[in-house]
Design a protein around this motif. Structure first.
Motif, PDB file in Angstrom:
ATOM      1  N   GLU A 272      -4.796   5.537 -17.136  1.00 56.56           N
ATOM      2  CA  GLU A 272      -3.553   4.999 -16.580  1.00 56.56           C
ATOM      3  C   GLU A 272      -3.449   3.498 -16.822  1.00 56.56           C
ATOM      4  OE1 GLU A 272      -2.780   8.063 -12.820  1.00 56.56           O
ATOM      5  OE2 GLU A 272      -4.122   6.344 -12.592  1.00 56.56           O
ATOM      6  N   PHE A 293       8.935   4.729 -19.985  1.00 57.33           N
ATOM      7  CA  PHE A 293       7.890   5.688 -19.674  1.00 57.33           C
ATOM      8  C   PHE A 293       6.905   5.700 -20.842  1.00 57.33           C
ATOM      9  CE2 PHE A 293      11.519   7.221 -17.209  1.00 57.33           C
ATOM     10  CZ  PHE A 293      10.949   7.395 -15.955  1.00 57.33           C
ATOM     11  N   LYS A 295       3.032   7.324 -22.303  1.00 60.58           N
ATOM     12  CA  LYS A 295       1.959   8.312 -22.155  1.00 60.58           C
ATOM     13  C   LYS A 295       1.023   8.196 -23.349  1.00 60.58           C
ATOM     14  CE  LYS A 295       1.206  13.195 -21.047  1.00 60.58           C
ATOM     15  NZ  LYS A 295       1.897  14.489 -20.776  1.00 60.58           N
ATOM     16  N   LEU A 368       7.281  13.687 -19.918  1.00 64.20           N
ATOM     17  CA  LEU A 368       7.072  12.661 -18.902  1.00 64.20           C
ATOM     18  C   LEU A 368       5.983  13.021 -17.907  1.00 64.20           C
ATOM     19  CD1 LEU A 368      10.751  11.585 -18.123  1.00 64.20           C
ATOM     20  CD2 LEU A 368       9.115  10.542 -19.694  1.00 64.20           C
ATOM     21  N   SER A 371       2.933  10.746 -17.318  1.00 61.81           N
ATOM     22  CA  SER A 371       3.212   9.438 -17.910  1.00 61.81           C
ATOM     23  C   SER A 371       3.155   8.349 -16.841  1.00 61.81           C
ATOM     24  CB  SER A 371       4.588   9.433 -18.580  1.00 61.81           C
ATOM     25  OG  SER A 371       5.623   9.543 -17.608  1.00 61.81           O
ATOM     26  N   VAL A 372       3.281   7.080 -17.279  1.00 60.34           N
ATOM     27  CA  VAL A 372       3.414   5.965 -16.353  1.00 60.34           C
ATOM     28  C   VAL A 372       4.808   5.362 -16.517  1.00 60.34           C
ATOM     29  CG1 VAL A 372       0.946   5.507 -16.566  1.00 60.34           C
ATOM     30  CG2 VAL A 372       2.563   4.112 -17.873  1.00 60.34           C
ATOM     31  N   MET A 373       5.263   4.706 -15.460  1.00 63.14           N
ATOM     32  CA  MET A 373       6.611   4.135 -15.410  1.00 63.14           C
ATOM     33  C   MET A 373       6.511   2.615 -15.408  1.00 63.14           C
ATOM     34  SD  MET A 373       9.454   5.055 -12.494  1.00 63.14           S
ATOM     35  CE  MET A 373      11.223   4.881 -12.783  1.00 63.14           C
ATOM     36  N   GLY A 388      11.203   8.666 -11.345  1.00 59.96           N
ATOM     37  CA  GLY A 388       9.992   8.932 -12.106  1.00 59.96           C
ATOM     38  C   GLY A 388       9.077   9.922 -11.415  1.00 59.96           C
ATOM     39  N   ILE A 393       5.331  11.397 -12.975  1.00 50.67           N
ATOM     40  CA  ILE A 393       4.582  10.190 -13.326  1.00 50.67           C
ATOM     41  C   ILE A 393       3.373  10.067 -12.410  1.00 50.67           C
ATOM     42  CG2 ILE A 393       6.605   8.960 -14.200  1.00 50.67           C
ATOM     43  CD1 ILE A 393       6.470   7.297 -11.540  1.00 50.67           C
ATOM     44  N   THR A 394       2.350   9.359 -12.875  1.00 44.48           N
ATOM     45  CA  THR A 394       1.152   9.166 -12.063  1.00 44.48           C
ATOM     46  C   THR A 394       0.913   7.703 -11.703  1.00 44.48           C
ATOM     47  OG1 THR A 394      -0.328   8.904 -13.976  1.00 44.48           O
ATOM     48  CG2 THR A 394       0.080  11.158 -13.182  1.00 44.48           C
TER      49      THR A 394
END
Length: 429
Positions: A272, A293, A295, A368, A371-373, A388, A393-394
């Protein structure tokens, strides 16, 4: 009419801008020299000396200037010195294939690609741009992998775009590039045999920017930015400097609201953190308001230039689904998603083909999920980050500083999502 329009786009404008510019900041003077090239006219073949083809549109004269003299210090800021030219220092030798005579947007796309790339030099990377915004950006184990991933992120927008690479062009990457239509390809060098592959596209502008391998040196340097107003006035500012270089420059989100401390409950994992940093680096070159976004160090969707943050987050999600479906469709059937959709409506292809792609896209949430935002400024309400969270998202990276940071932190904790603050926004207009 169509022929007239084509003629307009082929026209190389005259320009009446002076050969040199001198800009005085009090007693300090910066000297600029107009950049021109002796290259064959793409219609007649006659060698002409000319600067930019035209400005943002045909009919607009334009000129490119390189800083060649003077040193500027204002307060404690020493601005970039002469002798550090990148896009403005391109010579005829560097313009390996001129293609159609380059215009303003070709070179501003290249410049913004270099601006983003200076943060991505640790690994092979590719950035594809259109209208001064990235379409796709990716790291890869190899240059060809980086290009493939960046192109796949938004294959449609990349059409006619500008590609910037941070490693020498190799034959494998050149073969992938030659399959697509691009206007500009820039790399620090071109290995033997690659130019023969790339030159199959007669109008492709192939540019060597030898200093690409030194781009990281430009990270702390500031330059002067001018914004021209319609009344003839100017706004002058220092360029931004990104304070985030590594994970130590990010802090777990925390705030105090009405005497209570709200803090993120989970720190980012190593993967991450890589994506958060990569996304924040790409964000430096995206028009605001923007939400990205990311990933696996590749952009999954880039939302740009909207007036409200929740709106641009929703647009980014919409784009992610469309681009993911299109990539699947092209790989599976050799068609764009829109072409398949039309063929199904006309009864020319089985509906099951489209339904299978729609189902797979929905299952992956447009790529997504996981993914991260990334946001270039704080979320004023939790609704933006909730967009998100619904997509799986994580992690989130954003500047922080909203009166409602506590609300956004609460939303992330409820979903098990981690969030870090940069302490610095990244507006670009």
């Amino acid at each position: 009419m169509a022929n007239d329009l084509k003629k307009i786009y082929r026209t190389v404008m005259e320009d009446h801008f002076p050969e040199t510019l001198r800009i005085a900041f009090g007693e300090q003077v910066l000297v600029y020299r107009k950049r021109t090239w002796k290259i064959p006219d793409d219609k007649t073949g006659e060698v002409i000396e000319k600067g930019l083809r035209y400005g943002e549109n045909p009919g607009q004269e334009a000129a490119l200037y390189e800083l060649v003299g003077g040193h500027l210090t204002l307060g404690d800021c020493r601005f970039i010195d002469p002798g550090n030219g990148l896009t403005s220092a391109i010579t005829e030798d560097d313009m390996i294939q001129a293609g159609k005579h380059p215009g303003k947007t070709n070179l501003t796309d290249l410049d913004n690609g270099l601006y983003i790339m200076k943060f991505l030099m640790a690994k092979p990377a590719a950035v594809i741009l259109k209208h001064n915004n990235p379409c796709g950006a990716a790291h890869g184990e190899t240059l060809s992998e980086a290009y493939h991933r960046a192109n796949r992120a938004d294959r449609i927008a990349a059409f006619g775009g500008c590609l910037v690479l941070n490693r020498s062009m190799d034959r494998e990457t050149a073969s992938l590039v030659a399959e697509n239509y691009l206007e500009v390809v820039a790399a620090p060098e071109f290995e033997e045999g690659t130019l023969d592959i790339l030159k199959r596209r007669a109008n492709l502008r192939i540019i060597r920017v030898s200093r690409i391998d030194r781009l990281a040196d430009y990270m702390p340097l500031r330059f002067v930015e001018f914004k021209s107003l319609m009344d003839g006035g100017l706004i002058v500012q220092q360029s931004a400097v990104n304070r985030v270089k590594n994970a130590q420059d990010l802090t777990l989100a925390e705030t105090v609201h009405q005497g209570r401390t709200y803090r993120i409950e989970r720190a980012p994992t190593g993967r991450e953190m890589q994506d958060l940093l990569f996304g924040w680096f790409v964000e430096q070159g995206v028009t605001s308001n923007s939400v990205l976004f990311v990933k696996d160090e590749c952009t999954a969707a880039i939302g740009t230039g909207e007036q409200d943050r929740v709106g641009v987050a929703e647009i980014a999600v919409f784009k992610a689904y469309k681009k993911y479906a299109d990539a699947l469709c092209f790989e599976r059937h050799g068609l764009s998603y829109n072409e398949l959709e039309l063929a199904v409506e006309r009864g020319e292809r089985p509906r099951e083909e489209k339904e299978a792609i729609d189902h797979e896209t929905a299952e992956a949430k447009g790529g997504l999920n996981g993914s991260v935002m990334v946001s270039d400024a704080f979320f004023p309400f939790r609704d933006g980050v909730d967009v998100g969270i619904r997509q799986g998202i994580t992690a989130v990276v954003q500047p922080g500083g909203s009166l409602r940071d506590w609300e956004v932190i609460t939303a992330c904790n409820e979903a098990g999502v981690t969030m870090v603050f940069t302490g610095q926004r990244a507006f670009k207009h």
